[in-house]
Enzyme design. Structure first.
Site, mmCIF file in Angstrom:
data_model
loop_
_atom_site.group_PDB
_atom_site.id
_atom_site.type_symbol
_atom_site.label_atom_id
_atom_site.label_comp_id
_atom_site.label_asym_id
_atom_site.label_seq_id
_atom_site.Cartn_x
_atom_site.Cartn_y
_atom_site.Cartn_z
ATOM 1 N N PHE A 132 -1.687 -5.336 -4.134
ATOM 2 C CA PHE A 132 -2.337 -6.029 -4.598
ATOM 3 C C PHE A 132 -1.935 -5.346 -6.245
ATOM 4 C CE2 PHE A 132 -3.416 -9.721 -2.698
ATOM 5 C CZ PHE A 132 -2.488 -10.753 -2.982
ATOM 6 N N ILE A 152 -9.298 -2.249 -5.586
ATOM 7 C CA ILE A 152 -9.463 -1.632 -4.495
ATOM 8 C C ILE A 152 -8.269 -1.090 -4.723
ATOM 9 C CG2 ILE A 152 -9.394 -1.246 -1.585
ATOM 10 C CD1 ILE A 152 -11.469 -3.508 -2.174
ATOM 11 N N CYS A 153 -6.839 -1.583 -4.773
ATOM 12 C CA CYS A 153 -5.436 -1.079 -4.358
ATOM 13 C C CYS A 153 -5.796 0.386 -5.630
ATOM 14 C CB CYS A 153 -4.752 -1.594 -4.260
ATOM 15 S SG CYS A 153 -4.241 -3.155 -4.240
ATOM 16 N N THR A 154 -6.380 -0.200 -6.963
ATOM 17 C CA THR A 154 -6.310 1.155 -7.996
ATOM 18 C C THR A 154 -7.006 2.016 -7.599
ATOM 19 O OG1 THR A 154 -5.708 -0.997 -9.266
ATOM 20 C CG2 THR A 154 -6.570 1.640 -10.346
ATOM 21 N N LEU A 206 -5.013 4.024 -4.875
ATOM 22 C CA LEU A 206 -4.005 4.645 -5.139
ATOM 23 C C LEU A 206 -4.434 6.077 -6.831
ATOM 24 C CD1 LEU A 206 -2.488 3.099 -4.019
ATOM 25 C CD2 LEU A 206 -0.086 2.733 -5.370
#
Length: 151
Positions: A39, A44-46, A49
């Site tokens: 998402f 975590i994704c932020t 990336l």
């Protein structure tokens, strides 16, 4: 089933944050790292990336193009890419929902989103390194570095 090193990478065409189709098959001749993530705007994704963004020179020096892929819609990904300053391609696997992630074995059908799967594909379209982490577990930058050193 998750794809493994030695498997031929499934082809896909997905829109980037400007709606421009990106066709994996058109990238033959160069190495590509496909990074599926659940998402946009999530913690975590932020973090993952942004870590790739902050170390993008390592990938570029190795001749590897980064494609980040989520099942989020294009407009959400565009806002997130602008907010975070990602200089790499962010692609939407929104519709048909999760088709690319499914082909790589990196889709959580019960929850309807991509898993944290990364696939390093060589210039011939063969997967040379792959990892799919369980829910809530981030990927390790050192694992990416080791994979880059091996190609």
């Amino acid at each position: 089933m998750t794809l493994q090193p030695g498997d031929l990478a499934p082809d896909f065409t997905l829109p980037d944050t400007h709606g421009t189709p990106v066709h994996l098959g058109d990238l033959r001749g160069e190495a590509v790292l496909v990074v599926f993530f659940p998402f946009a705007f999530s913690g975590i994704c932020t973090g993952e990336l942004c870590e790739l963004r902050d170390n993008i020179e390592e990938f570029e020096t190795a001749g590897v193009r980064l494609l980040a892929v989520s099942t989020d819609p294009v407009f959400a990904l565009k806002a997130w890419q602008q907010q975070e300053g990602f200089g790499f391609d962010v692609l939407s696997d929104f519709w048909p929902h999760g088709t690319a992630a499914r082909a790589y074995g990196a889709f959580d059908a019960e929850r309807g989103h991509a898993l944290r799967g990364s696939f390093l594909i060589d210039a011939d379209g063969v997967i040379r390194w792959a990892v799919v982490n369980p829910r809530g577990q981030r990927r390790d930058l050192e694992a990416y570095r080791s994979a880059l050193a091996a190609i």
